[in-house]
Design a protein around this motif. Structure first.
Motif, PDB file in Angstrom:
ATOM      1  N   SER A  90      -3.208   6.233   4.661  1.00  0.00           N
ATOM      2  CA  SER A  90      -2.851   4.949   4.065  1.00  0.00           C
ATOM      3  C   SER A  90      -3.938   4.552   3.075  1.00  0.00           C
ATOM      4  CB  SER A  90      -2.727   3.849   5.134  1.00  0.00           C
ATOM      5  OG  SER A  90      -1.663   4.087   6.024  1.00  0.00           O
TER       6      SER A  90
ATOM      7  N   TYR B 262     -10.012  -0.053   8.285  1.00  0.00           N
ATOM      8  CA  TYR B 262      -9.150   0.861   7.536  1.00  0.00           C
ATOM      9  C   TYR B 262      -7.931   1.228   8.379  1.00  0.00           C
ATOM     10  CZ  TYR B 262     -13.434   1.337   4.819  1.00  0.00           C
ATOM     11  OH  TYR B 262     -14.553   1.084   4.074  1.00  0.00           O
TER      12      TYR B 262
ATOM     13  N   ALA C 136      -6.238   1.624   1.391  1.00  0.00           N
ATOM     14  CA  ALA C 136      -6.804   0.371   1.883  1.00  0.00           C
ATOM     15  C   ALA C 136      -7.721  -0.197   0.820  1.00  0.00           C
ATOM     16  CB  ALA C 136      -7.579   0.602   3.178  1.00  0.00           C
TER      17      ALA C 136
ATOM     18  N   GLY D 124       0.815  -1.205   0.000  1.00  0.00           N
ATOM     19  CA  GLY D 124       0.000   0.000   0.000  1.00  0.00           C
ATOM     20  C   GLY D 124       0.851   1.258   0.000  1.00  0.00           C
TER      21      GLY D 124
END
Length: 228
Positions: free
Chosen positions: A81, A133, A83, A68
């Motif tokens: 981030s 998440y 997800a 990621g």
């Protein structure tokens, strides 16, 4: 071997492409005026995504390589981030003490966090499930005046705040010292990003010069970057 645990705590992004993010530019016909937030995000120099695959599971744990993408602004007030749950999503955790809107009741058995916001093709959501998440810590910095573009997500980092859009919907959110708010690509950018007097923001957008902000969107990088 993973790098030392403090490598990214002071790292800033200095190299960037000057390419324009065509995914945002192509969403409007005719193209968005230069004074819109979508246009400013598209015009800002972009960072090299290859440098944004590391982060730590906790503030003090070792860095890990991931598939990621993970990033934060220089003040570390936000960590983001990517997800993949049902749909590809950008999740951001607000670490700074800012005004947050009232979040809805979290689903049963969900660790809902009011300071967690997500962006997808379905729009912006706040107070989502932290276990659905996960947002990593100590991720690589996106320097002020730069945009990071990941798939259909683009986030502009400035001293005035962080502004993120999803190009399919042209919707997104802004995280600024005044709080969290939903935005659209066609919204007028804050005066700080346009380099115009605040009093002019009260005038009609039709009266603004389309070239305003075309060369004034980036701020200077501070001499010192916070390390926490």
């Amino acid at each position: 071997m993973l790098p030392p645990t403090d490598v990214l705590s002071t790292q800033t992004e200095t190299s960037a492409s000057t390419n324009i993010d065509s995914s945002l530019e192509d969403t409007a016909d005719p193209p968005l005026p230069n004074w819109t937030i979508g246009r400013l995000i598209a015009l800002a120099p972009r960072v090299d995504n290859a440098k944004y695959h590391q982060g730590s599971q906790t503030p003090d744990s070792t860095l890990e390589d991931t598939s990621g993408f993970h990033f934060s602004p220089p003040d570390r007030g936000v960590n983001c981030s990517t997800a993949t749950a049902d749909i590809t999503t950008l999740a951001c955790r607000v670490n700074a003490d800012i005004s947050m809107s009232t979040s809805p009741d979290a689903p049963g058995g969900c660790d809902g966090k009011n300071n967690l916001v997500t962006l997808s093709a379905e729009g912006t959501d706040q107070g989502v499930c932290a276990d659905h998440y996960p947002v990593l810590y100590r991720s690589t910095i996106v320097d002020y005046g730069h945009t990071i573009s990941i798939s259909r997500f683009s986030c502009l980092v400035e001293t005035a705040g962080m502004f993120c859009l999803e190009s399919r919907s042209d919707d997104g959110f802004a995280i600024t010292p005044t709080g969290l708010q939903e935005i659209e690509a066609s919204d007028r950018a804050p005066a700080e990003l346009l380099g115009i007097p605040a009093s002019r923001t009260e005038s009609s957008s039709d009266g603004l010069d389309d070239n305003a902000g075309s060369a004034q969107t980036s701020t200077m990088t501070p001499d010192t970057v916070p390390t926490s």
